[in-house]
Design a protein around this motif. Structure first.
Motif: not given
Length: 167
Positions: A84-105
């Motif tokens: 409808d002519g505007q941006w709507w927030f549709a969702g998010a996904e988050q990961w924690r970074l471990n000590e090696d920088g690898k993402p954990i969902w």
């Protein structure tokens, strides 16, 4: 709060708002203020300072503009839908970074079935997913039947004298 969530015995629970209370209810650990935002069509965003890592177009689900953010401890993907002519927030996904920088969902939130209610863009459905302790994907679907977005805008004199006006 009435719950049948697997982490709690079925029953009625009350107490102060807290991270662990939200986690017990929804399965994800987010601040109580983010829970309110979630029900109003928003979602939690990682703490700053953060950097924008990428911007892309996700062609599925009607198309989404996607942003990838990160700070020293987390990565987060934010999705926005054009409606409808505007941006709507549709969702998010988050990961924690471990000590090696690898993402954990950690979790995913997806809003859909958007509509305007009293001039406010709201989802008709929210799906929350997270891994359980055995790394199996868990899911809660929330369908909103009726919402009063102007409740907090009422003056005290407009509120019902019989109680909490539904809260």
């Amino acid at each position: 709060i009435l719950t049948t969530h697997a982490a709690l015995d079925p029953g009625f629970y009350q107490g102060p708002p807290s991270l662990c209370a939200v986690a017990s209810l929804l399965g994800i650990s987010i601040p109580p203020s983010s829970l309110v935002s979630l029900f109003l069509g928003g979602g939690p965003v990682i703490d700053g300072p953060f950097q924008f890592n990428a911007q892309s177009w996700y062609p599925y689900e009607g198309g989404r503009e996607r942003l990838l953010l990160s700070n020293q401890r987390y990565q987060e993907k934010l999705d926005f839908a054009w409606k409808d002519g505007q941006w709507w927030f549709a969702g998010a996904e988050q990961w924690r970074l471990n000590e090696d920088g690898k993402p954990i969902w950690l979790w995913k939130i997806a809003h859909s079935k958007f509509s305007m209610i009293d001039g406010v863009a709201l989802p008709g459905k929210t799906v929350i997913e997270w891994p359980d302790q055995k790394n199996k994907r868990r899911k809660i679907s929330i369908r909103y039947k009726k919402r009063n977005v102007n409740y907090l805008g009422k003056r005290d004199s407009q509120l019902s004298s019989e109680g909490d006006d539904g809260w």
